[in-house]
Design a protein around this motif. Structure first.
Motif, PDB file in Angstrom:
ATOM      1  N   ILE A 235      19.062  19.855  87.722  1.00  0.00           N
ATOM      2  CA  ILE A 235      18.911  19.480  89.113  1.00  0.00           C
ATOM      3  C   ILE A 235      19.340  20.640  89.997  1.00  0.00           C
ATOM      4  O   ILE A 235      19.972  21.594  89.531  1.00  0.00           O
ATOM      5  CB  ILE A 235      19.757  18.234  89.461  1.00  0.00           C
ATOM      6  N   GLU A 236      18.978  20.543  91.245  1.00  0.00           N
ATOM      7  CA  GLU A 236      19.420  21.517  92.230  1.00  0.00           C
ATOM      8  C   GLU A 236      20.374  20.830  93.188  1.00  0.00           C
ATOM      9  O   GLU A 236      20.110  19.719  93.657  1.00  0.00           O
ATOM     10  CB  GLU A 236      18.231  22.089  93.008  1.00  0.00           C
ATOM     11  N   THR A 237      21.490  21.461  93.438  1.00  0.00           N
ATOM     12  CA  THR A 237      22.464  20.872  94.363  1.00  0.00           C
ATOM     13  C   THR A 237      21.875  20.851  95.775  1.00  0.00           C
ATOM     14  O   THR A 237      20.981  21.640  96.094  1.00  0.00           O
ATOM     15  CB  THR A 237      23.786  21.656  94.358  1.00  0.00           C
ATOM     16  N   PRO A 238      22.355  19.964  96.639  1.00  0.00           N
ATOM     17  CA  PRO A 238      21.786  19.840  97.991  1.00  0.00           C
ATOM     18  C   PRO A 238      21.889  21.140  98.794  1.00  0.00           C
ATOM     19  O   PRO A 238      22.696  22.028  98.494  1.00  0.00           O
ATOM     20  CB  PRO A 238      22.642  18.737  98.627  1.00  0.00           C
ATOM     21  N   GLN A 239      21.082  21.214  99.825  1.00  0.00           N
ATOM     22  CA  GLN A 239      21.062  22.405 100.675  1.00  0.00           C
ATOM     23  C   GLN A 239      22.204  22.400 101.694  1.00  0.00           C
ATOM     24  O   GLN A 239      22.454  23.417 102.344  1.00  0.00           O
ATOM     25  CB  GLN A 239      19.718  22.509 101.400  1.00  0.00           C
ATOM     26  N   THR A 240      22.861  21.264 101.851  1.00  0.00           N
ATOM     27  CA  THR A 240      24.012  21.174 102.749  1.00  0.00           C
ATOM     28  C   THR A 240      25.236  20.746 101.940  1.00  0.00           C
ATOM     29  O   THR A 240      25.124  19.994 100.969  1.00  0.00           O
ATOM     30  CB  THR A 240      23.759  20.157 103.874  1.00  0.00           C
ATOM     31  N   PRO A 241      26.429  21.201 102.334  1.00  0.00           N
ATOM     32  CA  PRO A 241      27.633  20.891 101.548  1.00  0.00           C
ATOM     33  C   PRO A 241      27.944  19.394 101.554  1.00  0.00           C
ATOM     34  O   PRO A 241      27.873  18.734 102.587  1.00  0.00           O
ATOM     35  CB  PRO A 241      28.738  21.676 102.276  1.00  0.00           C
ATOM     36  N   LYS A 242      28.303  18.883 100.404  1.00  0.00           N
ATOM     37  CA  LYS A 242      28.688  17.475 100.268  1.00  0.00           C
ATOM     38  C   LYS A 242      29.151  17.233  98.840  1.00  0.00           C
ATOM     39  O   LYS A 242      28.999  18.109  97.967  1.00  0.00           O
ATOM     40  CB  LYS A 242      27.537  16.540 100.620  1.00  0.00           C
ATOM     41  N   LEU A 243      29.665  16.051  98.563  1.00  0.00           N
ATOM     42  CA  LEU A 243      29.946  15.639  97.194  1.00  0.00           C
ATOM     43  C   LEU A 243      28.738  14.918  96.643  1.00  0.00           C
ATOM     44  O   LEU A 243      28.084  14.130  97.340  1.00  0.00           O
ATOM     45  CB  LEU A 243      31.156  14.704  97.141  1.00  0.00           C
ATOM     46  N   ILE A 244      28.420  15.200  95.384  1.00  0.00           N
ATOM     47  CA  ILE A 244      27.411  14.408  94.686  1.00  0.00           C
ATOM     48  C   ILE A 244      28.055  13.799  93.449  1.00  0.00           C
ATOM     49  O   ILE A 244      29.044  14.322  92.916  1.00  0.00           O
ATOM     50  CB  ILE A 244      26.153  15.226  94.321  1.00  0.00           C
ATOM     51  N   TRP A 245      27.493  12.679  93.017  1.00  0.00           N
ATOM     52  CA  TRP A 245      28.088  11.904  91.924  1.00  0.00           C
ATOM     53  C   TRP A 245      26.999  11.557  90.927  1.00  0.00           C
ATOM     54  O   TRP A 245      25.840  11.316  91.302  1.00  0.00           O
ATOM     55  CB  TRP A 245      28.706  10.619  92.475  1.00  0.00           C
TER      56      TRP A 245
ATOM     57  N   SER B 254      31.718   7.381  88.483  1.00  0.00           N
ATOM     58  CA  SER B 254      30.832   8.548  88.439  1.00  0.00           C
ATOM     59  C   SER B 254      31.609   9.837  88.216  1.00  0.00           C
ATOM     60  O   SER B 254      32.807   9.925  88.491  1.00  0.00           O
ATOM     61  CB  SER B 254      30.050   8.656  89.748  1.00  0.00           C
ATOM     62  N   TYR B 255      30.894  10.842  87.735  1.00  0.00           N
ATOM     63  CA  TYR B 255      31.398  12.210  87.714  1.00  0.00           C
ATOM     64  C   TYR B 255      31.134  12.855  89.072  1.00  0.00           C
ATOM     65  O   TYR B 255      30.112  12.593  89.702  1.00  0.00           O
ATOM     66  CB  TYR B 255      30.692  13.031  86.637  1.00  0.00           C
ATOM     67  N   GLN B 256      32.045  13.706  89.498  1.00  0.00           N
ATOM     68  CA  GLN B 256      31.932  14.375  90.800  1.00  0.00           C
ATOM     69  C   GLN B 256      31.491  15.816  90.640  1.00  0.00           C
ATOM     70  O   GLN B 256      31.937  16.524  89.746  1.00  0.00           O
ATOM     71  CB  GLN B 256      33.285  14.344  91.518  1.00  0.00           C
ATOM     72  N   ILE B 257      30.601  16.255  91.520  1.00  0.00           N
ATOM     73  CA  ILE B 257      30.316  17.680  91.696  1.00  0.00           C
ATOM     74  C   ILE B 257      30.535  18.016  93.172  1.00  0.00           C
ATOM     75  O   ILE B 257      29.905  17.422  94.051  1.00  0.00           O
ATOM     76  CB  ILE B 257      28.882  18.056  91.284  1.00  0.00           C
ATOM     77  N   THR B 258      31.446  18.937  93.441  1.00  0.00           N
ATOM     78  CA  THR B 258      31.700  19.391  94.803  1.00  0.00           C
ATOM     79  C   THR B 258      30.703  20.490  95.143  1.00  0.00           C
ATOM     80  O   THR B 258      30.624  21.504  94.441  1.00  0.00           O
ATOM     81  CB  THR B 258      33.131  19.933  94.940  1.00  0.00           C
ATOM     82  N   VAL B 259      29.932  20.282  96.192  1.00  0.00           N
ATOM     83  CA  VAL B 259      28.919  21.257  96.613  1.00  0.00           C
ATOM     84  C   VAL B 259      29.378  21.867  97.930  1.00  0.00           C
ATOM     85  O   VAL B 259      29.492  21.173  98.941  1.00  0.00           O
ATOM     86  CB  VAL B 259      27.539  20.592  96.774  1.00  0.00           C
ATOM     87  N   PHE B 260      29.648  23.173  97.910  1.00  0.00           N
ATOM     88  CA  PHE B 260      30.231  23.832  99.066  1.00  0.00           C
ATOM     89  C   PHE B 260      29.286  24.860  99.668  1.00  0.00           C
ATOM     90  O   PHE B 260      28.283  25.253  99.048  1.00  0.00           O
ATOM     91  CB  PHE B 260      31.567  24.491  98.697  1.00  0.00           C
ATOM     92  N   GLN B 261      29.602  25.281 100.857  1.00  0.00           N
ATOM     93  CA  GLN B 261      28.789  26.246 101.581  1.00  0.00           C
ATOM     94  C   GLN B 261      28.780  27.585 100.843  1.00  0.00           C
ATOM     95  O   GLN B 261      29.844  28.101 100.477  1.00  0.00           O
ATOM     96  CB  GLN B 261      29.355  26.417 102.992  1.00  0.00           C
ATOM     97  N   PRO B 262      27.604  28.171 100.616  1.00  0.00           N
ATOM     98  CA  PRO B 262      27.557  29.465  99.905  1.00  0.00           C
ATOM     99  C   PRO B 262      28.343  30.542 100.652  1.00  0.00           C
ATOM    100  O   PRO B 262      28.504  30.505 101.867  1.00  0.00           O
ATOM    101  CB  PRO B 262      26.063  29.794  99.881  1.00  0.00           C
ATOM    102  N   ASN B 263      28.835  31.489  99.897  1.00  0.00           N
ATOM    103  CA  ASN B 263      29.548  32.659 100.427  1.00  0.00           C
ATOM    104  C   ASN B 263      30.855  32.300 101.125  1.00  0.00           C
ATOM    105  O   ASN B 263      31.397  33.100 101.899  1.00  0.00           O
ATOM    106  CB  ASN B 263      28.648  33.456 101.385  1.00  0.00           C
ATOM    107  N   THR B 264      31.365  31.094 100.855  1.00  0.00           N
ATOM    108  CA  THR B 264      32.676  30.734 101.384  1.00  0.00           C
ATOM    109  C   THR B 264      33.746  31.592 100.712  1.00  0.00           C
ATOM    110  O   THR B 264      33.676  31.868  99.518  1.00  0.00           O
ATOM    111  CB  THR B 264      32.969  29.250 101.123  1.00  0.00           C
ATOM    112  N   ARG B 265      34.725  32.012 101.489  1.00  0.00           N
ATOM    113  CA  ARG B 265      35.826  32.798 100.912  1.00  0.00           C
ATOM    114  C   ARG B 265      37.144  32.333 101.499  1.00  0.00           C
ATOM    115  O   ARG B 265      37.195  31.694 102.551  1.00  0.00           O
ATOM    116  CB  ARG B 265      35.625  34.288 101.187  1.00  0.00           C
TER     117      ARG B 265
END
Length: 655
Positions: A78-88, A122-133
């Motif tokens: 799968i591809e993670t969403p284009q905006t940051p969020k949690l997916i389960w 559910s299992y969690q996947i944290t999806v964050f904004q790219p290039n975050t530092r």
């Protein structure tokens, strides 16, 4: 159905074969998810069920990837969403008119899951904004938290600012703190002060430098009418008990010369009732919100009936809540040329710790961080959070702390609890590993390595008191709590445990934070007894020497700061970890010196432990013990054999 074992369905989010890549991921990343099904006949269908709060449910049919005898591996990418969020996610298996679900285990700790006949966790996947530092300097630092009034009094001009008439100075620095309360209402009617100030901090900067501190976090220092200062009276003024603006600026400048940067405590969810802004007691010449609806501050607050009924923090009427979404309040705190954030950062503050971050709207935290970066793009924002910050829910809303626009660092209270539970034998080493790796899985890597790994704070009992197995606080009266001291044997045990725990703290990813006085053996139950003055001249020098040594070890080796982390051993009383940099690159791709460290801890108070560890994945040369006079340990065919005495740790560096 034939030949079904108890784990005939299997997925493990910690194993690469089942989930790749591991852990939190940026937006628009590809992730491979697999599940193994062992049966004589194949299932009818296998689905991956994916869910997030915005798009709700999606079902993905999984395809057969491998078929070896009875073991079948099903796969979906799968591809993670284009905006940051949690997916389960979890799995749905249809098999001969039966439906099985496979999801997270009952403790929801990730890793190996369980089979259910109903919808599972559910299992969690944290999806964050790219290039975050997060700031590199911060990830490589050791923090020190100071309660200013209790650290060191220094009045070179001989002038001491007296507290308000209802408050008082303690006669002796060595006295224990105590609130004077109304016997009927139990409200605090008098606060005690000891006289610690910013001049005292400047005088003790050499001590902090020698200790190895790189970040100095101050409990609130703005004008307020309590000794804890969480009831802000004037955001633009240093409390006269502590000094003035020039003294603060000098503290920041002198600290910076020694490599010590200053972080302020930002209390923005409420003010004091006795403040310029609310002015309930009429102390100030300003027109406060309590006094008139014409006050320029009136819209900051919510009144049910003006003036006497208003929203306040946890029902405490001396701390009226503010509306952080109010544009006038935001201008004052954030946007004006002389806003609170801009004013103190221009004077030298390197960042902020947000008090009760779960009571601040996400939008406010995002705006605050954005303003900080206009002043200093390398500043740090820490948020007070007591739970897993990746999936924290407050007031019915799933928070966005770690998705890329808010915090750099959460206060890692879960880390504190995990380590205390292990050393107090409430959990074993395997359970400790599972709880640590759960945070590792849920936190973006840059947040995991920037988490504020505290063991003590002004809000919890002293760690030494806990490690000495003092009676539960709630079983003692306030008087008994104040007077309680560990026995000689309890204190000896507590110090031995604290040495091991602090070594683990220094060797684990994240930013270690020391609460003032923990490094020299202060005891005490919670507020106010955990806020006793630092006992200058009466320190436990053995413990202080230990802290200096282990902080120096961390400061000297990049592998202990931003090297990779692996659990090497986790069984019963013994836990072992590896920190490593290879190829001259740390986990963030920064050029750093190679190094491989192994740490093993036996938390048993009375049992020697002999262990054998296969370390071929990390080491191939002899190891030098850094706590045993450079004793050398040899690896035989990839196996390291160790004997650990009760309450002993070994930290070793590969030659």
């Amino acid at each position: 159905m034939n030949s079904l074992c108890i784990d005939w369905i299997y997925h493990n989010s910690h194993e690469k074969i089942y989930r790749t890549p591991f852990g939190a991921l940026p937006c628009s990343a590809r992730v491979s998810l697999r599940i193994k099904i062992a049966s004589e006949v194949p299932p009818d269908t296998v689905f991956l069920r994916l869910w997030n709060e915005e798009e709700k449910e999606k079902l993905y049919p999984m395809s057969l990837l491998e078929n070896q005898r009875m073991d079948r591996i099903y796969h979906a990418e799968i591809e993670t969403p284009q905006t940051p969020k949690l997916i389960w996610y979890f799995f749905i298996i249809h098999f001969q008119n039966q439906t099985y679900f496979y999801g997270n285990n009952a403790s929801q700790s990730g890793g190996a899951g369980e089979i259910y006949t109903h919808e599972p966790p559910s299992y969690q996947i944290t999806v964050f904004q790219p290039n975050t530092r997060t700031p590199d300097w911060f990830k490589s630092s050791v923090m020190y938290q100071v309660y200013v009034d209790r650290f060191f009094p220094h009045h070179p001009d001989g002038i001491t600012y007296e507290p308000a008439p209802k408050n008082f100075f303690r006669r002796e620095w060595s006295e224990l703190p105590e609130y004077e309360r109304d016997p009927d209402t139990h409200r605090v009617i008098r606060y005690d002060y000891f006289g610690g100030n910013l001049q005292g901090l400047i005088a003790k900067l050499p001590y902090l430098h020698e200790l190895g501190i790189g970040v100095l976090y101050l409990n609130p220092i703005f004008e307020a009418h309590s000794n804890h200062k969480y009831d802000t009276a004037d955001y633009h003024r240093i409390d006269p008990m502590y000094g003035d603006q020039d003294t603060f600026q000098r503290l920041c400048a002198e600290g910076k010369k020694l490599g010590i940067l200053v972080i302020l405590d930002g209390v923005f969810s409420h003010t004091g009732s006795n403040s310029i802004y609310f002015n309930r007691e009429g102390t100030y010449s300003s027109l406060g919100a309590y006094q008139s609806t014409d006050s320029p501050y009136y819209s900051w607050y919510h009144f049910d009936h003006h003036p006497g009924s208003y929203d306040c923090w946890w029902g405490i009427d001396t701390m009226p809540n503010v509306d952080e979404t109010n544009s006038l309040y935001q201008d004052f705190i954030l946007y004006q040329e002389n806003s609170v954030i801009k004013h103190w950062m221009k004077l030298g503050a390197k960042g902020w710790r947000l008090d009760v971050a779960d009571e601040l709207p996400d939008s406010f935290i995002k705006s605050l961080r954005a303003v900080m970066h206009t002043i200093d793009d390398d500043s740090v924002l820490i948020g007070e959070i007591w739970e897993d910050a990746s999936n924290k829910t407050s007031y019915g809303e799933l928070r966005e702390y770690l998705l890329g626009e808010e915090l750099d660092s959460p206060t890692n209270y879960p880390f504190r609890k995990i380590l205390l539970d292990f050393f107090l034998e409430r959990i074993d080493a395997e359970e400790m590993h599972m709880q640590l790796i759960q945070l590792y899985e849920n936190y973006p890597l840059h947040h995991f390595y920037a988490a504020m790994n505290l063991i003590g704070s002004h809000d919890v009992p002293r760690v030494l008191t806990l490690l000495g197995e003092a009676p539960e606080q709630q079983t003692l009266s306030k008087k008994d709590q104040k007077n309680y001291q560990l026995s000689a044997s309890q204190r000896e045990l507590a110090i031995k445990r604290l040495k091991l725990l602090s070594l683990m703290q220094m060797c684990f990813p994240g930013v270690p934070c020391i609460y003032y006085g923990d490094e020299i053996g202060l005891e005490g139950y919670s507020d106010p007894y955990n806020r006793a003055p630092y006992p200058w001249g009466k320190e436990n020098l053995e413990l202080l020497s230990w802290y200096k040594a282990i902080i120096a070890l961390r400061n000297q080796h990049a592998a202990l700061q931003t090297g990779s982390w692996h659990t090497a051993y986790a069984r019963d009383d013994v836990y072992g970890l590896v920190r490593q940099i290879t190829g001259n690159q740390d986990v963030f791709g920064q050029v750093k010196q190679n190094g491989t460290f192994l740490l093993f801890i036996n938390r048993s108070t009375d049992q020697q432990r002999d262990i054998e560890v296969d370390i071929r994945s990390w080491c191939n040369n002899a190891l030098i013990s850094l706590l045993d006079n450079q004793k050398e340990f040899f690896i035989n065919e990839g196996i390291l054999r160790l004997t650990l005495n009760p309450l002993e740790a070994k930290i070793m560096l590969q030659r």
